[in-house]
Every structure is written in structure tokens, then in C-alpha cells.
Design a protein around this motif. Structure first.
Motif, PDB file in Angstrom:
ATOM      1  N   ASP A 137       0.830  -1.248   0.090  1.00 46.45           N
ATOM      2  CA  ASP A 137       0.035   0.025  -0.110  1.00 46.45           C
ATOM      3  C   ASP A 137       0.792   1.112   0.085  1.00 46.45           C
ATOM      4  O   ASP A 137       0.689   2.050  -0.748  1.00 46.45           O
ATOM      5  CB  ASP A 137      -0.933  -0.109   1.257  1.00 46.45           C
ATOM      6  CG  ASP A 137      -1.830  -1.308   1.292  1.00 46.45           C
ATOM      7  OD1 ASP A 137      -2.627  -1.456   0.403  1.00 46.45           O
ATOM      8  OD2 ASP A 137      -1.627  -1.960   2.342  1.00 46.45           O
ATOM      9  N   VAL A 138       1.797   1.240   1.023  1.00 49.36           N
ATOM     10  CA  VAL A 138       2.680   2.519   1.033  1.00 49.36           C
ATOM     11  C   VAL A 138       4.197   1.941   0.814  1.00 49.36           C
ATOM     12  O   VAL A 138       4.385   0.668   1.299  1.00 49.36           O
ATOM     13  CB  VAL A 138       2.771   2.962   2.512  1.00 49.36           C
ATOM     14  CG1 VAL A 138       3.655   4.062   2.585  1.00 49.36           C
ATOM     15  CG2 VAL A 138       1.185   3.463   2.761  1.00 49.36           C
ATOM     16  N   ALA A 139       4.927   2.624  -0.020  1.00 47.78           N
ATOM     17  CA  ALA A 139       6.249   2.513  -0.237  1.00 47.78           C
ATOM     18  C   ALA A 139       7.237   3.752  -0.087  1.00 47.78           C
ATOM     19  O   ALA A 139       6.570   4.887  -0.174  1.00 47.78           O
ATOM     20  CB  ALA A 139       6.499   1.998  -1.521  1.00 47.78           C
TER      21      ALA A 139
ATOM     22  N   VAL B 263      -6.441   3.918   4.761  1.00 44.03           N
ATOM     23  CA  VAL B 263      -5.287   3.564   6.038  1.00 44.03           C
ATOM     24  C   VAL B 263      -4.000   3.825   5.609  1.00 44.03           C
ATOM     25  O   VAL B 263      -3.392   4.278   6.401  1.00 44.03           O
ATOM     26  CB  VAL B 263      -5.630   2.069   6.284  1.00 44.03           C
ATOM     27  CG1 VAL B 263      -4.455   1.570   7.151  1.00 44.03           C
ATOM     28  CG2 VAL B 263      -6.993   1.491   6.444  1.00 44.03           C
ATOM     29  N   ALA B 264      -3.854   3.976   4.347  1.00 42.35           N
ATOM     30  CA  ALA B 264      -2.415   4.384   4.007  1.00 42.35           C
ATOM     31  C   ALA B 264      -2.223   5.796   4.132  1.00 42.35           C
ATOM     32  O   ALA B 264      -1.279   6.274   4.824  1.00 42.35           O
ATOM     33  CB  ALA B 264      -2.301   4.193   2.127  1.00 42.35           C
TER      34      ALA B 264
ATOM     35  N   GLU C 191       1.281  15.785  -5.644  1.00 43.62           N
ATOM     36  CA  GLU C 191       0.198  15.201  -5.885  1.00 43.62           C
ATOM     37  C   GLU C 191       0.337  13.637  -5.142  1.00 43.62           C
ATOM     38  O   GLU C 191      -0.484  12.995  -4.910  1.00 43.62           O
ATOM     39  CB  GLU C 191      -0.349  15.035  -7.038  1.00 43.62           C
ATOM     40  CG  GLU C 191      -0.750  16.606  -7.587  1.00 43.62           C
ATOM     41  CD  GLU C 191      -0.965  16.365  -9.060  1.00 43.62           C
ATOM     42  OE1 GLU C 191      -2.184  16.979  -9.708  1.00 43.62           O
ATOM     43  OE2 GLU C 191      -0.166  15.879  -9.958  1.00 43.62           O
ATOM     44  N   TYR C 192       1.600  13.257  -5.316  1.00 42.96           N
ATOM     45  CA  TYR C 192       1.959  11.896  -4.999  1.00 42.96           C
ATOM     46  C   TYR C 192       2.729  11.650  -3.787  1.00 42.96           C
ATOM     47  O   TYR C 192       2.676  10.492  -3.459  1.00 42.96           O
ATOM     48  CB  TYR C 192       2.522  11.074  -6.318  1.00 42.96           C
ATOM     49  CG  TYR C 192       1.554  11.295  -7.625  1.00 42.96           C
ATOM     50  CD1 TYR C 192       0.792  10.415  -8.038  1.00 42.96           C
ATOM     51  CD2 TYR C 192       1.982  12.429  -8.384  1.00 42.96           C
ATOM     52  CE1 TYR C 192      -0.118  10.303  -8.908  1.00 42.96           C
ATOM     53  CE2 TYR C 192       0.978  12.483  -9.707  1.00 42.96           C
ATOM     54  CZ  TYR C 192       0.139  11.469  -9.953  1.00 42.96           C
ATOM     55  OH  TYR C 192      -0.655  11.474 -11.028  1.00 42.96           O
TER      56      TYR C 192
ATOM     57  N   ALA D  29      10.765   9.659  -0.382  1.00 48.50           N
ATOM     58  CA  ALA D  29       9.360   9.988   0.157  1.00 48.50           C
ATOM     59  C   ALA D  29       8.285   8.756   0.150  1.00 48.50           C
ATOM     60  O   ALA D  29       8.597   8.108  -0.435  1.00 48.50           O
ATOM     61  CB  ALA D  29       9.057  11.349  -0.735  1.00 48.50           C
ATOM     62  N   MET D  30       7.153   9.210   1.069  1.00 48.03           N
ATOM     63  CA  MET D  30       6.391   8.176   1.100  1.00 48.03           C
ATOM     64  C   MET D  30       5.288   8.439  -0.054  1.00 48.03           C
ATOM     65  O   MET D  30       4.844   9.501  -0.475  1.00 48.03           O
ATOM     66  CB  MET D  30       5.631   8.323   2.319  1.00 48.03           C
ATOM     67  CG  MET D  30       6.257   8.124   3.615  1.00 48.03           C
ATOM     68  SD  MET D  30       5.692   8.459   5.119  1.00 48.03           S
ATOM     69  CE  MET D  30       5.831  10.006   5.430  1.00 48.03           C
ATOM     70  N   VAL D  31       4.907   7.186  -0.666  1.00 45.99           N
ATOM     71  CA  VAL D  31       3.900   7.083  -1.840  1.00 45.99           C
ATOM     72  C   VAL D  31       2.939   6.136  -1.649  1.00 45.99           C
ATOM     73  O   VAL D  31       3.266   5.166  -0.688  1.00 45.99           O
ATOM     74  CB  VAL D  31       4.597   7.042  -3.054  1.00 45.99           C
ATOM     75  CG1 VAL D  31       5.520   8.251  -3.395  1.00 45.99           C
ATOM     76  CG2 VAL D  31       5.399   5.649  -3.187  1.00 45.99           C
ATOM     77  N   ILE D  32       1.698   6.161  -2.152  1.00 45.84           N
ATOM     78  CA  ILE D  32       0.655   5.400  -2.102  1.00 45.84           C
ATOM     79  C   ILE D  32       0.727   4.445  -3.412  1.00 45.84           C
ATOM     80  O   ILE D  32       0.679   5.165  -4.458  1.00 45.84           O
ATOM     81  CB  ILE D  32      -0.610   5.934  -1.729  1.00 45.84           C
ATOM     82  CG1 ILE D  32      -0.511   6.533  -0.312  1.00 45.84           C
ATOM     83  CG2 ILE D  32      -1.719   4.757  -1.906  1.00 45.84           C
ATOM     84  CD1 ILE D  32      -1.838   7.171   0.066  1.00 45.84           C
ATOM     85  N   LEU D  33       0.679   3.470  -3.506  1.00 44.78           N
ATOM     86  CA  LEU D  33       0.846   2.584  -4.866  1.00 44.78           C
ATOM     87  C   LEU D  33      -0.600   2.288  -5.368  1.00 44.78           C
ATOM     88  O   LEU D  33      -1.586   2.240  -4.642  1.00 44.78           O
ATOM     89  CB  LEU D  33       1.420   1.278  -4.487  1.00 44.78           C
ATOM     90  CG  LEU D  33       2.793   1.377  -4.069  1.00 44.78           C
ATOM     91  CD1 LEU D  33       3.517   0.238  -3.492  1.00 44.78           C
ATOM     92  CD2 LEU D  33       3.919   1.697  -5.368  1.00 44.78           C
ATOM     93  N   LYS D  34      -0.737   2.380  -6.749  1.00 43.08           N
ATOM     94  CA  LYS D  34      -2.026   2.237  -7.437  1.00 43.08           C
ATOM     95  C   LYS D  34      -2.564   0.657  -7.173  1.00 43.08           C
ATOM     96  O   LYS D  34      -1.536  -0.252  -7.016  1.00 43.08           O
ATOM     97  CB  LYS D  34      -1.675   2.367  -9.006  1.00 43.08           C
ATOM     98  CG  LYS D  34      -2.904   2.249  -9.571  1.00 43.08           C
ATOM     99  CD  LYS D  34      -2.684   3.746 -10.379  1.00 43.08           C
ATOM    100  CE  LYS D  34      -3.948   4.518 -10.587  1.00 43.08           C
ATOM    101  NZ  LYS D  34      -3.697   6.006 -11.203  1.00 43.08           N
TER     102      LYS D  34
END
Lengths: 267, 349
Positions: free
Chosen positions: B80-82, B271-272, B126-127, B259-264
Motif C-alpha cells: 500500500d505504501v512505499a 489507512v495508507a 500530488e503523489y 518520500a512516502m507514496v501510495i501505490l496504485k
């Protein structure tokens, strides 16, 4: 005289090169500082931190579980395969043996990525996402050839006539297999098992690509520390693993020498 | 022999039972899967998040951006998060691998320093939410280098023959050469790139070796006079050996951000976002930066740091130091040329 001294020195040099790195690792697992570049005092804190770190312990559990399971399963499959291959006609045997060599010489990364693609591809049909089970399957896959290759020589040494004699004396084929063939090739099977076990513990590349979220083994855990440097916790863990293996070896050797002396006495 | 089989059988059954028990515990709770660099978080933070929001965190680690990319791109992982680095985030945005973050769910984003917003890899913010940052510079041993270190040119000084460590990384080492020549480290100009190659080949006889992580121990034990390192490593090595000092050359350098990103494809975007917001809480960001030792982009966490860290220009360089620094761009169109240049440098005698 000189020759003997040279031999001695050569032998000691070999052992020095083999064991110096391990000794260093053991020594530095007691180092106060995080760095291997400097000795700053004796401490046991890395050992206590190791046992507090649930992630390492979880990875250790995965590593051992997969090593034991994959080695057992690969040994069963590999031994049966070896016995089958041994009975084949020449051309067929050559073909199958070459197919067996292929995974051994294939680079790990090719095996790893192709297995990952296979598992991702079959997921819609099997419902099996990447995780513990796929990593186990991958380990069984790359272990089988090693088992076959260590059982085959023992089968070649086997005297065919003993098996046939057993049949002549009224044994069923399965009884003869269990009581005659298996015991005779047991050293090969054990070598195969141990080889599979250690290879499974060692493997990083294939494990990395075939596991999913939440399941990692010690190899993946250690490699992922590459950027910030390996945490001395890992030195502590390696020390414990090394000492365990050493102890096992000593016990096995002692048992064996005891057994041997008993046999001699009875003779 | 029978004994051996018995032992195997026993082991087998123990493992199965433990495995089944372990599988049961986490069925009902919400799950969050996080993918981060190895040893790059204070792990008590994860426990705290799990307790506070009653969420089960599955936490895994990777060693390089490229590994992480292959794993996610290949469909082999459903995180979910990377937490990748700048240039990789740019590439992942371009390839549609990331989910836009709903910043109304991440109120703590306001604590992130303005300097780390709207950077070229995520121009409209945005990401990604910055996690750690740092620079690339020269770590030198004051006992061996008597002159002031303020320029990349010192790495080309004959005096330090076989006393120099360079990074075994194409973008970083070519970047050093480009900056030394006064060019951008994101150059697409082939002529400039060729000049950088010539410079690196000229430098090669002076270099002791091209290294990665092991440079830290080598510098602590005083094996060489100069090394190109990341600032986080510099902070750590300086603590271990006070003879070491770090400098960002005046020509400028690489400023990097993880940086923290949310994966597609994430099933729990809420929660992410909650997790990213939690990581940006001042107290949590402070604990992470003190554990890791890298610099935080979090304004409140920075205020909590002791003055000796805050005033250390290695970890927190001044605006003046950062004046000529640049963030890596993905350069996917010319990256092959960079690879070729690096191969030729490594192959040169």
C-alpha cells in the motif's frame, strides 16, 4: 623435512583464510560500536536487541521453516526421480540428466524472475498470491536437481545383483526398495538433504522475487540493509547460527565415532 | 535412520502447527502493507501505529530503488505504501504506478518544510510526502587533508593518489564529474556527458576503489583521505571518528529526498493516508530521524533536535550550502547514455 613444514604451513594458511572472516564476525558481534572499523568495548547489547527484534525472529522462523520443508520435500521427490532416471535407457537418461543440470547452471536471477512471472501468471487460476507458499515451491524447485545429482552416484555404485537377489528370495519390489536400495544409497540422500537445506538458507535472489508482502527470510532481511550497513544484530545472529551448526557437527561426529568403536568391539 | 525420520516428522508437524496458528491471528483486522529501505525506521513506531488504530502492519524492506521497482512492476507485490527516492518516484508517476494522495486526510503535511515541496520529481505535490533527505558530498580525514575542502576539484588532485574512494554508482559518480565541470547533474547534453566521462577516466588512477556501503568502515579506520558519501553516512562516521569532516562542494551537489507514496491498486487508501499522516506527527518524525540519523524535512521534529545535531552543517546544511544543489531527474530518455558512459569509465585502464 622441509616439505613437511611447507605442507603444514600451507594447511594452516588454508584454515586461516577459511575461518578468519568467521572469527572476525564473532568478535565484532561483541563490539560496543555499530561500526566494524573500530573496537570500542565489549557488550552483549546486540544479542539482547536481536531477541527483541520481532522482524528478525520472524525472518529466522521463515528461513528455517522453508529450509526444512523444502529440503524434506525435495529429498523425497529427488530420490524417487533419481531411482527412476537410473532405470532409464541410455538416450532418455542422457536427455533427462541434461534437463536436470540446466537449473543448476542457470543464473539465479533468471530462475527467480521467471518463477515470479509464472506465479503471477497462474494466480488467477490457483488463487495463490506470492508469499510463504510460493517461496517454498521455488525452493523445492531449485533444490530437486541437487538431490538428484547427489543420489545418482550412489545408485551407480549400487550392485544390481543384490536387488535382484532380494527379489529371487521372495521380496516384493517395494520391500526390496525399502530394505535394500534405500539403505545403500542413504549417504547420498543425506548429502542431498543437507545440500538442499543449506542452499535454501543461503538463497537470496530467488527468494526475493518469489515472496510477497509480509514474508521475508534472513537473506532478504540482511540484503535490504545494504544501504545503511549491516546492523551488528546480524553478527550476533550469525554467531549463534555458526555455534549451533558447530555443536551439531561435533555431536554427530562423536556419535559416529562411538558407533564405529562399538562395531569394532563386536567384531 | 528411523530416528532421523522421526525427527523430520516432528519438525514438520511443529512447523505446520505454528504456521497455522500464526495465520489465524490477523484475519479480522485491517491490514496495511509497507515497503521501506532496510533499517530505515524506528520499529517501535510501527507497533505504536498498530495499537493506536487497531491495524495490522505488514512491514518489508528492500535494498535498492531498482529492486523495489521490479518487484512492484512485475505484479509480485501488493504493497500500500512505499518509500522510494526522488528519481524513482518520478518514473513511477510517469508509468502510472502511484495513487494521488488526498491531502485533506494528511493534515500533518503542513509540517513539511516548504523547501521540500514542489520538487521536480513531483512538481505539483500530488503523489508524495517527503520522509528523509540528504546530500552527497566529500568526507575527508582532517589528519590527511590539510587544505580546505570546498571543491570537487580536490578529487582530481594528484597529491591524493590512491587516497580517494568514489561511489560505485553511475548517477552519483557521473554527477560528481558533471558538477566539477560546472554542468547540471541532470544534463541531456551529450557533449557535457562526454567531458564528464573524460574527467572520470582521468581521475581513475587516483581512485583507491569504487565502493558502496563499506566506505564507512574504511573511512572510520582511516584507510583513505577522501571519499564521496551520502550525508547520513557522514553524520554517522563523524561520530565514530572525530578526525572526519564533511563538506558540500561550492559547485553544488545532489540533494536527494526519500518520500512516502501510495501505490496504485491499494485496497485501503484511507489507512495508507492515515499511516502517512501518522509518520508526519512531530513526535514520530522526531523518533525516526534520531533512530536513522538522516535529516528530516519535518519542521516541528527539527525543533526538538539537540543543538549539536541541528547546528551540524553535515546533517542540516545552510541555504548557502544548498544553493547549487539539484535533485535527480529520472532521465529515462537518456539513461542508456549514462549507463554506457559508466561502463566505459569502469572498463578504462
Amino acid at each position: 623435512m622441509v616439505g613437511r613444514v611447507v605442507k603444514r604451513v600451507y594447511l594452516y594458511l588454508i584454515f586461516l583464510f577459511l575461518y578468519a572472516p568467521i572469527v572476525m564476525l564473532v568478535v565484532y558481534s561483541f563490539n560496543e560500536s555499530r561500526s566494524m572499523g573500530r573496537w570500542s568495548g565489549f557488550t552483549l547489547k546486540w544479542y539482547t536487541e536481536l531477541f527483541k527484534d520481532t522482524e528478525v525472529l520472524h525472518a529466522l522462523y521463515n528461513t528455517l521453516a522453508i529450509a526444512v520443508l523444502s529440503a524434506v520435500i525435495a529429498t523425497i521427490i529427488g530420490t524417487s526421480a533419481a531411482i527412476g532416471i537410473h532405470e532409464m535407457k541410455r538416450v532418455k537418461k542422457a536427455i533427462v540428466m541434461n534437463l536436470t543440470y540446466l537449473p543448476v547452471i542457470n543464473p539465479d536471477i533468471v530462475t527467480g524472475v521467471s518463477l515470479m512471472l509464472l506465479f503471477v501468471f497462474t494466480k488467477p487460476f490457483t488463487g495463490m498470491g506470492l508469499g510463504f507458499f510460493t517461496m517454498l515451491l521455488a525452493h523445492i524447485t531449485f533444490n530437486i536437481p541437487y538431490v538428484i545429482l547427489s543420489v545418482m552416484p550412489k545408485l551407480k555404485q549400487l550392485d544390481r545383483h543384490i536387488y535382484e537377489a532380494a527379489l529371487d528370495l521372495g521380496a516384493t519390489p517395494s520391500y526390496a526398495l525399502r530394505k535394500i536400495v534405500i539403505p545403500q544409497i542413504m549417504p547420498g540422500i543425506l548429502t542431498g538433504f543437507l545440500l538442499a537445506f543449506t542452499l535454501s538458507i543461503d538463497d537470496f535472489v530467488i527468494s526475493f522475487f518469489t515472496t510477497g508482502s509480509g514474508v521475508s527470510n534472513i537473506a532478504i532481511y540482511v540484503y535490504s540493509m545494504a544501504r545503511r550497513g549491516v546492523n551488528p544484530k546480524i553478527n550476533a545472529l550469525s554467531t549463534i547460527m555458526f555455534i549451533t551448526v558447530l555443536a551439531l557437527l561435533l555431536i554427530v561426529n562423536k556419535r559416529m565415532s562411538k558407533d564405529n568403536s562399538k562395531v569394532k568391539e563386536s567384531v | 535412520m528411523k530416528k532421523a525420520f522421526k525427527i523430520f516428522g516432528l519438525l514438520f508437524s511443529i512447523i505446520m502447527v505454528v504456521g497455522i496458528l500464526a495465520g489465524c491471528g490477523s484475519a479480522s483486522k485491517a491490514q496495511l502493507k509497507v515497503y521501506n529501505w532496510g533499517d530505515y525506521i524506528d520499529e517501535t513506531v510501527i507497533d505504536e501505529f498498530e495499537k493506536k488504530y487497531n491495524i495490522d502492519v505488514i512491514y518489508d524492506t528492500f535494498a535498492t530503488n531498482e529492486e523495489m521497482y521490479v518487484k512492484i512492476k512485475g505484479g509480485g507485490a501488493d504493497y500500500d505504501v512505499a518509500i522510494p527516492s526522488d528519481y524513482m518516484i518520478e518514473r513511477m508517476i510517469k508509468e502510472g504506478m502511484l495513487e494521488k494522495i488526498d491531502f485533506s486526510n494528511v493534515p500533518n503535511y503542513k509540517y513539511i518544510d516548504e523547501r521540500f515541496k514542489n520538487l521536480p520529481y513531483d512538481p505539483n505535490n500530488e503523489y508524495s510526502v517527503p520522509y528523509m533527505w540528504g546530500t552527497v558530498g566529500i568526507l575527508y580525514n582532517k589528519k590527511m587533508v590539510k587544505e580546505p575542502v570546498d571543491s570537487w576539484k580536490i578529487l582530481w588532485d594528484e597529491k591524493y593518489k590512491k587516497q580517494i574512494f568514489m561511489l560505485d554508482s553511475s548517477r552519483d559518480s557521473i554527477g560528481v564529474a558533471l558538477k566539477m565541470l560546472g554542468y547540471s547533474l541532470n544534463t541531456r547534453n551529450m557533449d557535457e556527458l562526454e567531458q564528464a566521462k573524460e574527467a572520470l577516466i582521468r581521475q581513475k588512477p587516483l581512485v583507491l576503489s569504487y565502493v558502496s556501503d563499506e566506505v564507512k568502515n574504511a573511512m572510520i579506520s582511516g584507510q583513505a583521505a577522501l571519499a564521496v558519501v551520502w550525508s547520513g553516512d557522514a553524520v554517522y562516521t563523524k561520530r565514530e571518528n572525530p578526525d572526519l569532516e564533511y563538506a558540500i562542494p561550492k559547485e553544488g551537489s545532489n540533494l536527494w529526498v526519500d518520500a512516502m507514496v501510495i501505490l496504485k491498486g491499494t485496497k485501503n487508501k484511507k489507512v495508507a493516508e492515515q499511516f502517512i499522516n501518522f509518520m508526519c506527527e512531530p513526535e514520530i518524525a522526531y523518533r525516526n530521524t534520531t533512530y536513522i540519523g538522516y535529516s528530516t524535512p519535518h519542521t516541528e521534529a527539527r525543533k526538538m533536535l539537540p543543538p549539536e545535531i541541528l547546528n551540524d552543517r553535515t546533517a542540516y546544511p545552510t541555504d548557502e550550502d544548498l544553493k547549487n544543489c539539484e535533485v535527480f531527474e529520472a532521465l529515462s530518455d537518456v539513461i542508456k547514455e549514462y549507463d554506457r558512459v559508466w561502463t566505459e569509465v569502469k572498463a578504462a585502464r
